[in-house]
Design a protein around this motif. Structure first.
Motif, PDB file in Angstrom:
ATOM      1  N   GLU A 238     -22.487 -59.775  30.735  1.00 57.23           N
ATOM      2  CA  GLU A 238     -21.664 -60.416  29.792  1.00 57.23           C
ATOM      3  C   GLU A 238     -21.466 -59.676  28.530  1.00 57.23           C
ATOM      4  N   MET A 239     -22.481 -58.788  28.249  1.00 59.11           N
ATOM      5  CA  MET A 239     -22.492 -57.952  27.352  1.00 59.11           C
ATOM      6  C   MET A 239     -21.516 -56.509  27.148  1.00 59.11           C
ATOM      7  N   GLU A 240     -21.312 -56.196  28.539  1.00 62.24           N
ATOM      8  CA  GLU A 240     -20.711 -54.909  28.628  1.00 62.24           C
ATOM      9  C   GLU A 240     -19.204 -55.014  29.304  1.00 62.24           C
ATOM     10  N   TRP A 241     -18.811 -56.168  29.424  1.00 64.64           N
ATOM     11  CA  TRP A 241     -17.507 -56.132  30.257  1.00 64.64           C
ATOM     12  C   TRP A 241     -16.574 -55.854  29.371  1.00 64.64           C
TER      13      TRP A 241
ATOM     14  N   GLN B 185     -16.378 -53.097  27.580  1.00 67.19           N
ATOM     15  CA  GLN B 185     -16.532 -51.457  28.017  1.00 67.19           C
ATOM     16  C   GLN B 185     -16.095 -51.241  29.308  1.00 67.19           C
ATOM     17  N   LEU B 186     -16.348 -52.101  30.316  1.00 65.22           N
ATOM     18  CA  LEU B 186     -15.854 -51.856  31.562  1.00 65.22           C
ATOM     19  C   LEU B 186     -14.224 -51.856  31.877  1.00 65.22           C
ATOM     20  N   PHE B 187     -13.893 -52.732  31.327  1.00 64.45           N
ATOM     21  CA  PHE B 187     -12.253 -53.180  31.196  1.00 64.45           C
ATOM     22  C   PHE B 187     -11.403 -52.350  30.326  1.00 64.45           C
TER      23      PHE B 187
ATOM     24  N   ARG C 161     -10.864 -40.916  29.412  1.00 71.28           N
ATOM     25  CA  ARG C 161     -10.072 -39.870  29.258  1.00 71.28           C
ATOM     26  C   ARG C 161      -9.121 -40.309  28.050  1.00 71.28           C
ATOM     27  N   MET C 162      -9.119 -41.773  27.769  1.00 73.14           N
ATOM     28  CA  MET C 162      -8.280 -42.376  26.842  1.00 73.14           C
ATOM     29  C   MET C 162      -8.978 -43.226  25.901  1.00 73.14           C
ATOM     30  N   ASN C 163      -8.460 -43.345  24.624  1.00 74.92           N
ATOM     31  CA  ASN C 163      -9.228 -44.425  23.716  1.00 74.92           C
ATOM     32  C   ASN C 163      -8.707 -45.739  24.143  1.00 74.92           C
TER      33      ASN C 163
ATOM     34  N   MET D 145     -10.639 -55.031  24.667  1.00 77.29           N
ATOM     35  CA  MET D 145     -10.096 -54.250  23.295  1.00 77.29           C
ATOM     36  C   MET D 145     -10.299 -55.198  22.069  1.00 77.29           C
ATOM     37  N   GLN D 146      -9.831 -56.350  22.266  1.00 75.34           N
ATOM     38  CA  GLN D 146     -10.065 -57.414  21.095  1.00 75.34           C
ATOM     39  C   GLN D 146     -11.605 -57.623  20.815  1.00 75.34           C
TER      40      GLN D 146
END
Length: 106
Positions: free
Chosen positions: A10-13, A15-17, A22-24, A84-85
């Motif tokens: 729940e907390m890290e999704w 960051q996963l997607f 290699r990219m911001n 990202m949002q």
């Protein structure tokens, strides 16, 4: 057990997607969007070129593979932009529970 794993997912999704080594995050969202648009345009062109086949278009596994690949790219773009949002310091979208697509993937 399962509850702590669910809470961790729940907390890290985002960051996963929405992150890459290699990219911001903004570049990754742009890349996902570009990739999805290339797949959609290619799929539409293929549909148009095969328009005389009618429903027989769907009997080929390669055609189904292209359709599923296009859907997958569109969903990856959607998840990257939503993630990202959620990662922004002042999110434009209210924090929501983990999207159904993420729960299915995790």
């Amino acid at each position: 057990g399962n509850l702590s794993q669910a809470m961790q997912g729940e907390m890290e999704w985002p960051q996963l997607f929405a992150t890459s080594r290699r990219m911001n995050p903004m570049t990754l969202v742009f890349f996902r969007g570009f990739s999805a648009s290339v797949f959609v345009v290619h799929q539409l062109a293929h549909f148009w070129a095969s328009r005389d086949e009618g429903f027989f278009y769907f009997i080929y596994v390669t055609h189904w593979t292209m359709i599923l690949g296009t859907i997958s790219e569109c969903l990856l773009f959607h998840l990257a932009s939503k993630g990202m949002q959620q990662m922004l310091p002042f999110p434009t979208a209210r924090r929501v529970e983990t999207p159904m697509l993420v729960r299915i993937e995790l």
